[in-house]
Scaffold this motif. Sequence first.
Motif, PDB file in Angstrom:
ATOM      1  N   TYR A 208       0.902  -1.278  -0.179  1.00  0.00           N
ATOM      2  CA  TYR A 208       0.044   0.054  -0.015  1.00  0.00           C
ATOM      3  C   TYR A 208       0.624   1.242  -0.271  1.00  0.00           C
ATOM      4  CZ  TYR A 208       0.629   0.735   5.009  1.00  0.00           C
ATOM      5  OH  TYR A 208       1.698   1.035   6.439  1.00  0.00           O
ATOM      6  N   VAL A 209      -0.056   1.759  -0.401  1.00  0.00           N
ATOM      7  CA  VAL A 209       0.625   3.548  -0.299  1.00  0.00           C
ATOM      8  C   VAL A 209       0.484   4.382  -0.067  1.00  0.00           C
ATOM      9  CG1 VAL A 209       1.366   5.624  -1.385  1.00  0.00           C
ATOM     10  CG2 VAL A 209       2.074   3.301  -3.154  1.00  0.00           C
ATOM     11  N   SER A 210       0.199   5.231   1.456  1.00  0.00           N
ATOM     12  CA  SER A 210      -0.236   6.462   1.765  1.00  0.00           C
ATOM     13  C   SER A 210       0.720   7.586   1.408  1.00  0.00           C
ATOM     14  CB  SER A 210      -0.144   6.040   3.472  1.00  0.00           C
ATOM     15  OG  SER A 210       1.339   5.967   3.929  1.00  0.00           O
ATOM     16  N   LYS A 211       1.166   7.375   1.124  1.00  0.00           N
ATOM     17  CA  LYS A 211       1.483   9.753   1.482  1.00  0.00           C
ATOM     18  C   LYS A 211       2.274   9.319  -0.311  1.00  0.00           C
ATOM     19  CE  LYS A 211       1.604  10.995   5.718  1.00  0.00           C
ATOM     20  NZ  LYS A 211       0.187  11.730   5.346  1.00  0.00           N
ATOM     21  N   VAL A 212       2.457  10.571  -0.722  1.00  0.00           N
ATOM     22  CA  VAL A 212       3.518  11.137  -2.409  1.00  0.00           C
ATOM     23  C   VAL A 212       4.092  12.656  -1.998  1.00  0.00           C
ATOM     24  CG1 VAL A 212       2.300   9.893  -3.684  1.00  0.00           C
ATOM     25  CG2 VAL A 212       0.966  11.919  -3.505  1.00  0.00           C
ATOM     26  N   LEU A 213       4.976  12.773  -2.592  1.00  0.00           N
ATOM     27  CA  LEU A 213       5.663  13.468  -2.347  1.00  0.00           C
ATOM     28  C   LEU A 213       4.980  14.817  -3.997  1.00  0.00           C
ATOM     29  CD1 LEU A 213       8.939  13.789  -2.507  1.00  0.00           C
ATOM     30  CD2 LEU A 213       7.621  13.959  -0.559  1.00  0.00           C
ATOM     31  N   ASP A 214       4.480  15.928  -3.435  1.00  0.00           N
ATOM     32  CA  ASP A 214       3.649  17.223  -3.756  1.00  0.00           C
ATOM     33  C   ASP A 214       4.371  17.270  -4.467  1.00  0.00           C
ATOM     34  OD1 ASP A 214       4.758  19.449  -2.754  1.00  0.00           O
ATOM     35  OD2 ASP A 214       2.220  19.445  -1.723  1.00  0.00           O
ATOM     36  N   GLU A 215       3.806  19.393  -5.867  1.00  0.00           N
ATOM     37  CA  GLU A 215       4.750  20.071  -6.720  1.00  0.00           C
ATOM     38  C   GLU A 215       6.173  20.361  -5.658  1.00  0.00           C
ATOM     39  OE1 GLU A 215       2.414  21.627  -9.276  1.00  0.00           O
ATOM     40  OE2 GLU A 215       1.871  19.641 -10.571  1.00  0.00           O
ATOM     41  N   GLN A 216       5.316  21.073  -4.698  1.00  0.00           N
ATOM     42  CA  GLN A 216       6.339  21.708  -4.232  1.00  0.00           C
ATOM     43  C   GLN A 216       7.770  20.475  -2.798  1.00  0.00           C
ATOM     44  OE1 GLN A 216       2.825  22.499  -4.257  1.00  0.00           O
ATOM     45  NE2 GLN A 216       3.346  23.939  -5.633  1.00  0.00           N
ATOM     46  N   GLY A 217       7.633  19.343  -3.176  1.00  0.00           N
ATOM     47  CA  GLY A 217       8.073  18.240  -2.124  1.00  0.00           C
ATOM     48  C   GLY A 217       7.688  18.245  -0.677  1.00  0.00           C
ATOM     49  N   ARG A 218       6.517  18.660  -0.298  1.00  0.00           N
ATOM     50  CA  ARG A 218       5.666  18.915   0.638  1.00  0.00           C
ATOM     51  C   ARG A 218       5.090  16.837   0.708  1.00  0.00           C
ATOM     52  NH1 ARG A 218       2.600  23.557   0.666  1.00  0.00           N
ATOM     53  NH2 ARG A 218       1.549  22.840  -1.126  1.00  0.00           N
ATOM     54  N   PHE A 219       4.737  16.208   1.588  1.00  0.00           N
ATOM     55  CA  PHE A 219       4.814  15.283   2.175  1.00  0.00           C
ATOM     56  C   PHE A 219       3.062  15.246   1.880  1.00  0.00           C
ATOM     57  CE2 PHE A 219       8.095  14.357   3.368  1.00  0.00           C
ATOM     58  CZ  PHE A 219       9.017  13.089   2.923  1.00  0.00           C
ATOM     59  N   VAL A 220       2.481  14.956   1.139  1.00  0.00           N
ATOM     60  CA  VAL A 220       0.637  14.336   1.258  1.00  0.00           C
ATOM     61  C   VAL A 220       0.130  13.237   0.965  1.00  0.00           C
ATOM     62  CG1 VAL A 220       0.546  17.222  -0.159  1.00  0.00           C
ATOM     63  CG2 VAL A 220       0.588  14.933  -1.229  1.00  0.00           C
ATOM     64  N   ASP A 221      -1.177  13.343   1.579  1.00  0.00           N
ATOM     65  CA  ASP A 221      -2.290  12.046   0.945  1.00  0.00           C
ATOM     66  C   ASP A 221      -2.241  11.790   0.351  1.00  0.00           C
ATOM     67  OD1 ASP A 221      -1.911  12.186   4.449  1.00  0.00           O
ATOM     68  OD2 ASP A 221      -3.902  12.748   4.782  1.00  0.00           O
ATOM     69  N   PHE A 222      -2.152  10.328  -0.364  1.00  0.00           N
ATOM     70  CA  PHE A 222      -1.942   9.825  -2.226  1.00  0.00           C
ATOM     71  C   PHE A 222      -2.914  10.161  -2.158  1.00  0.00           C
ATOM     72  CE2 PHE A 222      -1.538   6.107  -4.532  1.00  0.00           C
ATOM     73  CZ  PHE A 222      -0.983   6.884  -5.745  1.00  0.00           C
ATOM     74  N   ILE A 223      -4.596   9.705  -1.306  1.00  0.00           N
ATOM     75  CA  ILE A 223      -6.136   9.593  -1.546  1.00  0.00           C
ATOM     76  C   ILE A 223      -6.147  11.159  -1.716  1.00  0.00           C
ATOM     77  CG2 ILE A 223      -7.997   9.597  -1.002  1.00  0.00           C
ATOM     78  CD1 ILE A 223      -7.488   6.678   0.525  1.00  0.00           C
ATOM     79  N   ASP A 224      -5.969  11.892  -1.129  1.00  0.00           N
ATOM     80  CA  ASP A 224      -5.988  12.967  -1.118  1.00  0.00           C
ATOM     81  C   ASP A 224      -5.277  13.496  -2.871  1.00  0.00           C
ATOM     82  OD1 ASP A 224      -7.543  14.082   1.028  1.00  0.00           O
ATOM     83  OD2 ASP A 224      -5.522  14.708   2.374  1.00  0.00           O
ATOM     84  N   ALA A 225      -4.026  13.167  -3.136  1.00  0.00           N
ATOM     85  CA  ALA A 225      -3.115  13.870  -4.504  1.00  0.00           C
ATOM     86  C   ALA A 225      -4.149  13.404  -5.617  1.00  0.00           C
ATOM     87  CB  ALA A 225      -1.810  12.869  -4.328  1.00  0.00           C
ATOM     88  N   LEU A 226      -4.682  12.254  -5.203  1.00  0.00           N
ATOM     89  CA  LEU A 226      -5.457  11.424  -6.432  1.00  0.00           C
ATOM     90  C   LEU A 226      -6.378  12.623  -6.737  1.00  0.00           C
ATOM     91  CD1 LEU A 226      -5.129   7.773  -5.549  1.00  0.00           C
ATOM     92  CD2 LEU A 226      -3.978   8.784  -7.714  1.00  0.00           C
ATOM     93  N   LYS A 227      -7.264  13.101  -5.639  1.00  0.00           N
ATOM     94  CA  LYS A 227      -8.930  13.309  -5.478  1.00  0.00           C
ATOM     95  C   LYS A 227      -8.602  14.441  -6.516  1.00  0.00           C
ATOM     96  CE  LYS A 227     -11.006  11.874  -1.789  1.00  0.00           C
ATOM     97  NZ  LYS A 227     -11.658  11.999   0.067  1.00  0.00           N
TER      98      LYS A 227
END
Length: 729
Positions: A258-277
Amino acid sequence: MLKNQFDETSLERQTLDDVRVEYLDQSELNRKSVANVCNLADGVALLIAFISSACDMSKVGEFIKRCLPVNTKFMMISTAGELCHFEGKTSIYPPNQVGRKKIVLQAFSNRMITDCQIFTIDLPNDDLLKNESVMTPKERTDIIVEKLKKQPVSMSINAQDTVALAYIDGMAKCETFVMQAVYDSQKFPCIFVGGSSGNDEALGSAYLYDGERLIENHLMVCLLKINSGYKFGMFKSQGFCRTENSFIIADGNPSLRYVSKVLDEQGRFVDFIDALKLKFSCKTIEELEKIIYNYSFAIDVNGEIFARTILKIDEIQNRVYFYCDIGIGEKLLVIHRASFLETLQRDWDAFMKNKPKPFAGILNDCITRRVVNSEELHKMNLFKDITIGGFSCFGEFMGIPLNDTLTSVFFFKVDKNASYEDKYYDYFPIYYAEFKGYFLLRRLKQVQIVNNLEKKVLEILNEYRRAKKGEKSEQNKNQMNIDMIFSSLITDFNYDKVLERQYQDNRKVILDTFGEASDEEKKVSYGEIGTLISYMQMALDKLSSQRKRLEKKVQIMEESMSRYTKDELTDVYTRRLGYEIIHQLLNNPISQGTILTFAFIDLDNLKIANDYYGHEEGDEYLRTVVGLLKEKTQPQDIICRYGGDEFIIVFSNRNEKKVITLLERINKNLNSLNKTEKDGYQRSFAFGVLEYTYRDELTFDEIMQILDARMYQHKSKNKILNKKKMHRV
């Protein structure tokens, strides 16, 4: 009379098949049906059964084994659907009703197969079956490596005549650990292709049968050695096209997939589900699941995509589960579902370039493809007149694990001087290095992410220290018990908890208590912040001790990776990787009649450029020469930096005369540049060239001795010519 009998036997042998397939109901299985599929040229070497999970596999396996001739190898794989094609059959996808009891039998002749070995190893996955992760990925992989190393192999393995059919229990959750262990064991220098056994409901067991027993939670490998006059090719098709979107995985669990977090374009840790939404412009999980049905994800290995398909989205635990593991630090590409028939035809046309028509194939097709493309399956008529056996599986192999893909091996009859090209067959050493390097690079990226997390902890600590000095913020009347907030963090410390949202929110609340408070309240708050700093310092101490171990591991891995990376300055292969690839090429002929032409070049005056004009000028000189070499070489040619000013190039199917002409042309281009730039030194190089056929049987060291001698002859000749030019001037 004897002569006539011999002629009839010889004629009968010529007309017999090398591969036969039968598609049966379990009730139709009898000695006659087994004998019929095994009626092959020189007898049967191997029988594979792809069997519905509703069948009694143990009973079927024991019966078939009794029907087979002595020394025939036999294995069986449970399926999520059967695949087959033979004379008189129109579609490779038979009906796939739940509860069916169907069997595909695929037999291979002794004329085609010269040697065959089946072995199995049990997998260390007790914790994974409980949806737990007790062992680290490395610990699990190391156990499998040791099991593979202890496995006796009865045949010599050559990438040009040996293929490994690999099958794994589809419920074992160990595909990636198995393939990484294959490369780490350094015991199997051939392509692995296959899939994960399946069942109808994606629940319960997905069995394998190794010819002796019914097994679960195992890897089963069949090493096939192909006779001369036959070749094999690897075909892969995915019904997707790339998009411009991607994510960098920041947190998850590769073992539990499973994956829970990804890096956004600013290099911040964000929830993967929120990033997909956000990426797909939807607000709810229901909307996201509908939109994402037409998409999937993939990793990139050497320009090729390898699909990674979502299993489920768990909003409560804030996790996105995949059918195949994804490592922290990996770049996850977003891919869009495309036409099943069009992509299959496109991939097949590319695969069949410079090949005769195959006579047989083994297919491993993801069950997801069968379900998603059910409306188009009956229109697919690509494998007409090819004898096909295979299955719909829970996961596929083609060098590394992947999903939502058709992987397969096709077999060809090829005359000695006939044209035949296959990228995995012809350039296996390069693909082998890329697949092996993929696992090492993934581990390095994970270490980098961990180091970034340590920096985040330091930033958090600095914020608290600033707060302790009396920085003001709005007072929060709800004082918090810091012991309760952070006790779990310190008692069972791990990196991802430092960045979990609940801890970030709690930290903000604590800092907010430093508002316009009374002296008494400030005194209490100072005490709380002091306690917090102590806790964070304990966390940092743990990080520091782990960092030393991590740095040592990184150093070891970087040393290992130097064998599989490219030269930083020139972007060509390093000496160590080039050395390994060339050794593989020398030990594994690309194809019958292939020639390799080696060139060894030594740049002139690089020392002058560095000493008198600076290393930037010397670097630019190196890049210029390499740029010209890349323009004149083909994709399958190999360039590696052998030393500071020395390079080795391996040309495929280009003779010595053509290579000499090419290198002389590049030297003329450099001479033209000398006249334009007028830098005070001459750009040129000396070279030695050797045309090599596999009849020569030279070692790489012997080749280098010849090249070195010829290069110095060329260098001496150039010096004499230059002196004559200067004398005339």
